[in-house]
Design a protein around this motif. Structure first.
Motif, PDB file in Angstrom:
ATOM      1  N   GLU A   9       9.277  12.461   5.511  1.00 58.91           N
ATOM      2  CA  GLU A   9       9.973  12.030   4.296  1.00 58.91           C
ATOM      3  C   GLU A   9       9.609  10.581   4.023  1.00 58.91           C
ATOM      4  N   PRO A  10       9.203  10.258   2.793  1.00 60.39           N
ATOM      5  CA  PRO A  10       8.818   8.877   2.472  1.00 60.39           C
ATOM      6  C   PRO A  10       9.920   7.881   2.825  1.00 60.39           C
ATOM      7  N   GLY A  11       9.525   6.826   3.547  1.00 59.02           N
ATOM      8  CA  GLY A  11      10.465   5.754   3.869  1.00 59.02           C
ATOM      9  C   GLY A  11      11.417   6.040   5.005  1.00 59.02           C
ATOM     10  N   ARG A  12      11.362   7.240   5.558  1.00 57.85           N
ATOM     11  CA  ARG A  12      12.338   7.572   6.597  1.00 57.85           C
ATOM     12  C   ARG A  12      11.961   6.976   7.944  1.00 57.85           C
ATOM     13  N   GLU A  13      10.721   7.192   8.403  1.00 53.99           N
ATOM     14  CA  GLU A  13      10.320   6.746   9.741  1.00 53.99           C
ATOM     15  C   GLU A  13       9.057   5.913   9.744  1.00 53.99           C
ATOM     16  N   ALA A  14       8.289   5.960   8.647  1.00 55.62           N
ATOM     17  CA  ALA A  14       6.977   5.313   8.627  1.00 55.62           C
ATOM     18  C   ALA A  14       6.945   4.171   7.627  1.00 55.62           C
ATOM     19  N   ALA A  15       6.182   3.133   7.973  1.00 56.76           N
ATOM     20  CA  ALA A  15       5.903   2.026   7.059  1.00 56.76           C
ATOM     21  C   ALA A  15       4.392   1.866   6.982  1.00 56.76           C
ATOM     22  N   MET A  16       3.909   1.457   5.794  1.00 59.68           N
ATOM     23  CA  MET A  16       2.477   1.304   5.581  1.00 59.68           C
ATOM     24  C   MET A  16       2.115  -0.158   5.362  1.00 59.68           C
ATOM     25  N   VAL A  17       0.945  -0.533   5.900  1.00 58.98           N
ATOM     26  CA  VAL A  17       0.350  -1.841   5.656  1.00 58.98           C
ATOM     27  C   VAL A  17      -1.012  -1.582   5.022  1.00 58.98           C
ATOM     28  N   PHE A  18      -1.255  -2.204   3.857  1.00 63.35           N
ATOM     29  CA  PHE A  18      -2.447  -1.913   3.074  1.00 63.35           C
ATOM     30  C   PHE A  18      -3.470  -3.038   3.202  1.00 63.35           C
ATOM     31  N   GLN A  19      -4.696  -2.733   2.749  1.00 62.70           N
ATOM     32  CA  GLN A  19      -5.746  -3.747   2.709  1.00 62.70           C
ATOM     33  C   GLN A  19      -5.369  -4.869   1.744  1.00 62.70           C
ATOM     34  N   SER A  20      -4.872  -4.500   0.570  1.00 61.01           N
ATOM     35  CA  SER A  20      -4.330  -5.499  -0.351  1.00 61.01           C
ATOM     36  C   SER A  20      -2.914  -5.830   0.095  1.00 61.01           C
ATOM     37  N   PHE A  21      -2.521  -7.074   0.029  1.00 59.86           N
ATOM     38  CA  PHE A  21      -1.268  -7.505   0.648  1.00 59.86           C
ATOM     39  C   PHE A  21      -0.040  -6.929  -0.052  1.00 59.86           C
ATOM     40  N   ARG A  22      -0.136  -6.692  -1.369  1.00 64.65           N
ATOM     41  CA  ARG A  22       0.956  -6.104  -2.149  1.00 64.65           C
ATOM     42  C   ARG A  22       2.261  -6.883  -2.007  1.00 64.65           C
ATOM     43  N   LEU A  23       2.150  -8.193  -2.025  1.00 72.33           N
ATOM     44  CA  LEU A  23       3.323  -9.059  -1.983  1.00 72.33           C
ATOM     45  C   LEU A  23       3.794  -9.335  -3.404  1.00 72.33           C
ATOM     46  N   ILE A  24       5.079  -9.611  -3.556  1.00 72.43           N
ATOM     47  CA  ILE A  24       5.648  -9.910  -4.872  1.00 72.43           C
ATOM     48  C   ILE A  24       5.453 -11.401  -5.129  1.00 72.43           C
TER      49      ILE A  24
END
Length: 264
Positions: free
Chosen positions: A74-89
């Motif tokens: 389920e999205p967001g339940r147990e896993a977190a992703m780190v991407f090549q692009s930082f995707r910071l606000i």
């Protein structure tokens, strides 16, 4: 035997329709133990990122089954992703970037956790800085802290260090190993770098050109902690690096869809 934390059984996944359909993965089966670090290594376009998205529950397989602890992910339940692009606000400070990713926590608790993980990645002094005021390596550490702050059981990393210069990349590899020793998680890490795979992995999964299939799995024999010695000087490192590079090179040169097809 302990049941796998993550399991893929005969998983296939494609995108598009008709003549424009692309088959990303085909008949992939993989079992990942709890707190194991598995690195996915393969040519560009072989479905590595698609595999991460399946484990995250962001997409579903066309065929086969994906489970986390025996259940569909389920999205967001147990896993977190780190991407090549930082995707910071960009309009939020480093501290606020982390707290924003913790919407289920009360505000005070989210900020306290953000402070804790900023300290863990060595960014406490930069808590009030905007992302644009941070170097590339610092932004990647912030993205990693944001993912870790959710305290996931599974960390999915999609070429997170590819955009860094060579020196920063090596330092971030050591940083990641230190963080995983302090707060273990099950890790699936995508890379195109043979050296990065050998440095980080407990096991390397080598994938074929599209449609991606698993063609080989290699247990990495180097002891941990690996930041205390240079594994690159070991005979096994040289042997495995040569083996993996030759397999990758041959797959790319023999793939009719590759721009390098037929070259020697």
């Amino acid at each position: 035997m302990t049941a796998p934390h993550v399991r893929l059984e005969g998983v296939s996944r494609g995108f598009g329709d008709g003549d424009g359909r692309t088959q990303a993965l085909e008949a992939v089966s993989l079992a990942v133990a709890r707190q194991e670090v598995v690195v996915l290594l393969g040519p560009s376009g072989c479905g590595k990122t698609t595999l991460l998205r399946l484990v995250a529950g962001l997409i579903a397989p066309d065929a086969g089954r994906v489970t986390v602890d025996g259940r569909p992910p389920e999205p967001g339940r147990e896993a977190a992703m780190v991407f090549q692009s930082f995707r910071l606000i960009p309009w939020k400070t480093a501290r606020e970037n982390i707290a924003f990713a913790l919407p289920r926590l009360p505000r005070a608790e989210a900020l306290a956790r953000a402070d804790r993980y900023l300290a863990l990645v060595g960014l406490s002094r930069f808590a009030k800085r905007w992302p644009a005021q941070l170097s590339g390596g610092m932004r990647q550490r912030l993205a990693l802290a944001r993912a870790l702050a959710a305290e996931p059981q599974i960390l999915l990393m999609d070429e997170p260090f590819a955009s860094l210069d060579a020196q920063s990349r090596e330092l971030m590899q050591v940083e990641l190993m230190r963080l995983m020793a302090e707060r273990p998680a099950t890790v699936l890490f995508v890379t195109h770098s043979v050296d990065e795979a050998l440095m980080l992995a407990d096991r390397i999964v080598l994938m074929s050109p599209r449609p991606g299939r698993i063609v080989e799995e290699i247990a990495v024999p180097f002891p941990r902690p690996r930041w205390e010695h240079d594994a690159r000087a070991l005979p096994d490192y040289v042997r495995l690096r040569r083996h993996l590079w030759e397999r990758l090179r041959d797959m790319v040169l023999n793939d009719p869809a590759s721009d390098f097809h037929g070259r020697r």
